[in-house]
Design a protein around this motif. Structure first.
Motif, short mmCIF file in Angstrom:
data_model
loop_
_atom_site.label_atom_id
_atom_site.label_comp_id
_atom_site.label_asym_id
_atom_site.label_seq_id
_atom_site.Cartn_x
_atom_site.Cartn_y
_atom_site.Cartn_z
N ARG A 28 0.84 -1.21 0.00
CA ARG A 28 0.00 0.00 0.00
C ARG A 28 0.87 1.25 0.00
NH1 ARG A 28 -4.50 -1.51 4.52
NH2 ARG A 28 -5.83 -2.79 3.19
N LYS A 32 1.00 3.87 -2.98
CA LYS A 32 0.66 5.27 -2.72
C LYS A 32 1.81 6.18 -3.17
CE LYS A 32 -0.85 8.34 0.99
NZ LYS A 32 -1.15 8.47 2.41
N THR A 33 3.03 5.78 -2.85
CA THR A 33 4.22 6.56 -3.26
C THR A 33 4.31 6.62 -4.78
OG1 THR A 33 5.37 5.92 -1.24
CG2 THR A 33 6.72 6.73 -3.06
N GLN A 36 1.62 8.83 -6.23
CA GLN A 36 1.95 10.23 -5.97
C GLN A 36 3.01 10.73 -6.96
OE1 GLN A 36 0.36 12.24 -3.86
NE2 GLN A 36 1.61 13.97 -4.51
#
Length: 104
Positions: A28, A32-33, A36
């Protein structure tokens, strides 16, 4: 002994579950990184495209303005210039020119 085996199995399953939960959490965070970073790249790309679009529009406007000025200048150069002729000759020449145009 069956109880010990059941406890060992339960402990092993608990450890496996914690390991899986840790892997999911790391995945996760990684996703997410990554998302982004991709979002930031897309925003940067969009900004660059917008700048290029604006530069291109500015160039096109300048080119169109220059072209309009050249067209005006060419129209002035191409405009027919009246030649001095005696009155009778001018009327005959105009009539002959009109006849040429009507037959063309």
């Amino acid at each position: 002994q069956a109880a010990e085996e059941a406890l060992e199995r339960q402990d092993r399953h608990a450890r496996e579950l914690r390991t899986l939960e840790e892997q999911v959490q790391k995945s996760r965070i990684g996703l997410k990184t990554s998302l982004q970073q991709h979002l930031e790249m897309l925003v940067k790309d969009e900004d660059q495209l917008q700048s290029q679009r604006e530069e291109r529009e500015t160039r096109h406007k300048a080119d169109a303005s220059q072209l309009a000025e050249k067209c005006k200048a060419w129209q002035c150069l191409d405009a027919p210039k009246p030649s001095p002729r005696p009155n009778g000759e001018a009327e005959e020449a105009d009539a002959a020119e009109e006849a040429d145009w009507s037959t063309a």
